[in-house]
Design a protein around this motif. Structure first.
Motif, short mmCIF file in Angstrom:
data_model
loop_
_atom_site.label_atom_id
_atom_site.label_comp_id
_atom_site.label_asym_id
_atom_site.label_seq_id
_atom_site.Cartn_x
_atom_site.Cartn_y
_atom_site.Cartn_z
N HIS A 179 5.35 -4.43 10.05
CA HIS A 179 6.17 -4.01 11.20
C HIS A 179 7.06 -5.11 11.77
O HIS A 179 8.19 -4.85 12.19
CB HIS A 179 5.26 -3.47 12.31
N GLY A 217 0.78 -1.24 0.00
CA GLY A 217 0.00 0.00 0.00
C GLY A 217 0.81 1.29 0.00
O GLY A 217 0.53 2.22 -0.75
N GLU A 228 9.04 -7.90 -3.79
CA GLU A 228 7.65 -8.10 -3.35
C GLU A 228 7.31 -9.56 -3.60
O GLU A 228 7.40 -10.05 -4.72
CB GLU A 228 6.71 -7.17 -4.13
N TRP A 256 -1.32 -8.80 8.24
CA TRP A 256 -0.46 -8.63 9.41
C TRP A 256 -1.02 -7.57 10.36
O TRP A 256 -0.77 -7.61 11.56
CB TRP A 256 0.97 -8.27 8.97
N LYS A 266 7.74 4.33 8.94
CA LYS A 266 7.28 4.29 10.33
C LYS A 266 6.37 3.06 10.46
O LYS A 266 5.81 2.61 9.47
CB LYS A 266 6.57 5.60 10.71
N1 LIG Z 1 3.36 7.05 6.50
C1 LIG Z 1 2.12 6.63 6.38
O1 LIG Z 1 1.18 7.42 6.42
C2 LIG Z 1 1.87 5.16 6.18
C3 LIG Z 1 0.64 4.73 5.67
C4 LIG Z 1 0.47 3.35 5.47
C5 LIG Z 1 1.48 2.45 5.80
N2 LIG Z 1 2.64 2.92 6.32
C6 LIG Z 1 3.72 2.00 6.72
O2 LIG Z 1 4.25 1.34 5.58
C7 LIG Z 1 4.69 0.03 5.94
C8 LIG Z 1 4.01 -0.98 5.03
O3 LIG Z 1 2.61 -0.84 5.16
P1 LIG Z 1 1.63 -1.15 3.93
O4 LIG Z 1 0.33 -0.53 4.29
O5 LIG Z 1 2.29 -0.81 2.64
O6 LIG Z 1 1.51 -2.73 4.09
P2 LIG Z 1 1.16 -3.79 2.96
O7 LIG Z 1 0.76 -5.03 3.62
O8 LIG Z 1 0.20 -3.18 1.97
O9 LIG Z 1 2.56 -3.97 2.20
C9 LIG Z 1 3.60 -4.75 2.73
C10 LIG Z 1 4.13 -5.59 1.59
O10 LIG Z 1 5.28 -6.33 2.01
C11 LIG Z 1 5.24 -7.55 1.28
N3 LIG Z 1 6.10 -8.53 1.94
C12 LIG Z 1 5.92 -9.18 3.12
N4 LIG Z 1 6.94 -10.01 3.36
C13 LIG Z 1 7.80 -9.89 2.33
C14 LIG Z 1 9.04 -10.49 2.01
N5 LIG Z 1 9.61 -11.43 2.82
N6 LIG Z 1 9.67 -10.14 0.86
C15 LIG Z 1 9.10 -9.23 0.02
N7 LIG Z 1 7.91 -8.64 0.26
C16 LIG Z 1 7.28 -8.97 1.40
C17 LIG Z 1 3.77 -7.96 1.32
O11 LIG Z 1 3.48 -8.92 0.32
C18 LIG Z 1 3.09 -6.62 1.09
O12 LIG Z 1 2.79 -6.38 -0.26
C19 LIG Z 1 4.34 -0.13 7.43
O13 LIG Z 1 5.44 0.21 8.19
C20 LIG Z 1 3.23 0.88 7.64
O14 LIG Z 1 3.10 1.34 8.96
C21 LIG Z 1 2.86 4.25 6.49
#
Ligand SMILES: NC(=O)c1ccc[n+]([C@@H]2O[C@H](COP(=O)([O-])OP(=O)(O)OC[C@H]3O[C@@H](n4cnc5c(N)ncnc54)[C@H](O)[C@@H]3O)[C@@H](O)[C@H]2O)c1
Length: 356
Positions: free
Chosen positions: A77, A14, A36, A166, A98
């Motif tokens: 996380h 995301g 990914e 997660w 973060k």
């Molecule tokens: N700054 C902000 O406003 C904000 C907003 C949303 C998320 N975030 C942060 O971004 C980070 C990710 O969140 P997200 O919402 O994108 O989560 P998400 O679940 O959408 O994305 C995480 C990705 O990591 C991949 N992944 C997991 N294990 C893996 C591995 N071993 N190898 C390769 N890829 C792997 C998953 O398949 C997934 O696509 C978190 O730390 C979250 O807190 C920040």
């Protein structure tokens, strides 16, 4: 460095939507490779970074100096610490989304690994790079508000994680909404108003959404003597409704004036006796005056620009180094300990080893 920097983006979920534009605008300086493991995300990754972007599966495939020069960690996380530590051991500087990690024990391991390897550890706390949020800091620092008495910071969202995400796991997210996202407010408050002295906290679990809390409230005394009230509500749709409430809201009251940031609206200030002008142009009428923060680079893109500058050995304005961001995790962890013990928790707290 004459050649382009090779950046490994670990995780293409995301939040890539916020990081991709930061790297796209620096295409003359860097090229990215994404790790990914979920192939259903690949179309979106190509949409964000271009059809030719290279994608590999597991993040471990990129932790090699022959392949990349630095990593940007966008993983869940529970993978922040293992990925950052492994990257540091491979000699790679780290930018991590973060929240830095799930607890201060993990933060300390990350800091130690990066320090031992001689690589930098930066946390993408994007609000510290946001022009509207920064304006509030400049107003406070100008002294025009007088002595600061009270802070109120709110985070409101309607967060429903997909099944098996997660985010639904208390262990993987590192608790719940407080650790995940109230850390935006905690981190900003530390930046605006100095360090926390003590916290007390309560939270509410809605088991249909996630194992951890989706609602939380933290009351804090700052070292400055000011009082602070921080809350997170992941069960509200109010900000999405016509005439609804705000999404994020930061309000500060001083002896001579007050100011606030409200998402979607901007940053506003009111000085009780006559309106003063800070370094910003202030527009608008009425008691609160809107601060003109311009349309310069902001948020994630600004953070990425400064990080890339630092990788290139140029002067960079990084305000979110790992050692600092650890203190944000510490406040959130102290809030959890407060609820668990039903007491006010004074900082600092000591790390407790975690098994996962
Ligand atoms: N700054 C902000 O406003 C904000 C907003 C949303 C998320 N975030 C942060 O971004 C980070 C990710 O969140 P997200 O919402 O994108 O989560 P998400 O679940 O959408 O994305 C995480 C990705 O990591 C991949 N992944 C997991 N294990 C893996 C591995 N071993 N190898 C390769 N890829 C792997 C998953 O398949 C997934 O696509 C978190 O730390 C979250 O807190 C920040």
């Amino acid at each position: 460095m004459n050649r382009k920097l090779r950046i490994g983006i670990l995780g293409g979920g995301g939040i890539l939507v916020a990081h991709a534009p930061g790297f796209n605008r620096l295409q003359d300086q860097c090229e990215v490779i994404v790790a990914e493991r979920d192939a259903s995300r690949y179309d979106q990754i190509r949409k964000l970074l271009g059809p030719d972007v290279k994608i590999v599966g597991d993040y471990a495939e990129l932790l090699n100096k022959e392949i990349v020069d630095a990593v940007d960690i966008l993983l869940p996380h529970h993978l922040h610490a293992p990925a950052a530590i492994a990257a540091a051991q491979a000699g790679l500087p780290v930018l991590v989304e973060k929240v830095m990690a799930r607890n201060i024990y993990e933060c300390d391991q990350m800091i130690e690994a990066c320090s031992k390897a001689g690589v930098s550890l930066t946390v993408c706390h994007d609000r510290r790079y946001d022009n509207d949020w920064m304006a509030l800091k400049h107003i406070v620092e100008s002294g025009e508000l007088g002595d600061i008495l009270f802070w109120k910071l709110e985070h409101n969202q309607n967060v429903i994680f997909p099944e098996k995400s997660w985010g639904r796991s208390k262990e993987q997210i590192g608790g719940g909404a407080i650790m995940s996202c109230l850390t935006h407010q905690i981190d900003s408050l530390r930046w605006y108003g100095g360090e926390f002295e003590s916290v007390t906290s309560m939270s509410k679990v809605d088991a249909s959404r996630m194992e951890g809390e989706s609602i939380g409230a933290v009351i804090a005394r700052m070292k400055s003597g000011a009082l602070a009230l921080l809350s997170i509500n992941w069960n509200t749709q109010s900000h999405q409704a016509p005439n609804g409430l705000w999404y994020e809201f930061n309000h500060v009251t001083g002896t001579k004036g007050e100011a606030y940031f409200m998402s979607g609206k901007g940053t506003f200030v009111k000085i009780y006796e006559g309106q003063k002008v800070f370094e910003y142009d202030m527009k608008g009428e009425g008691a609160f005056v809107k601060v003109d923060t311009g349309d310069g680079l902001t948020g994630h893109q600004k953070c990425i620009e400064e990080w890339v500058k630092s990788l290139r050995g140029e002067k960079a304005d990084i305000v979110t180094m790992g050692a600092d961001s650890r203190k944000t995790v510490e406040v959130a962890e102290a809030a959890y300990r407060s609820e668990a013990t039903g007491s006010v928790v004074r900082l600092p707290i000591h790390p407790i080893p975690w098994k996962s």
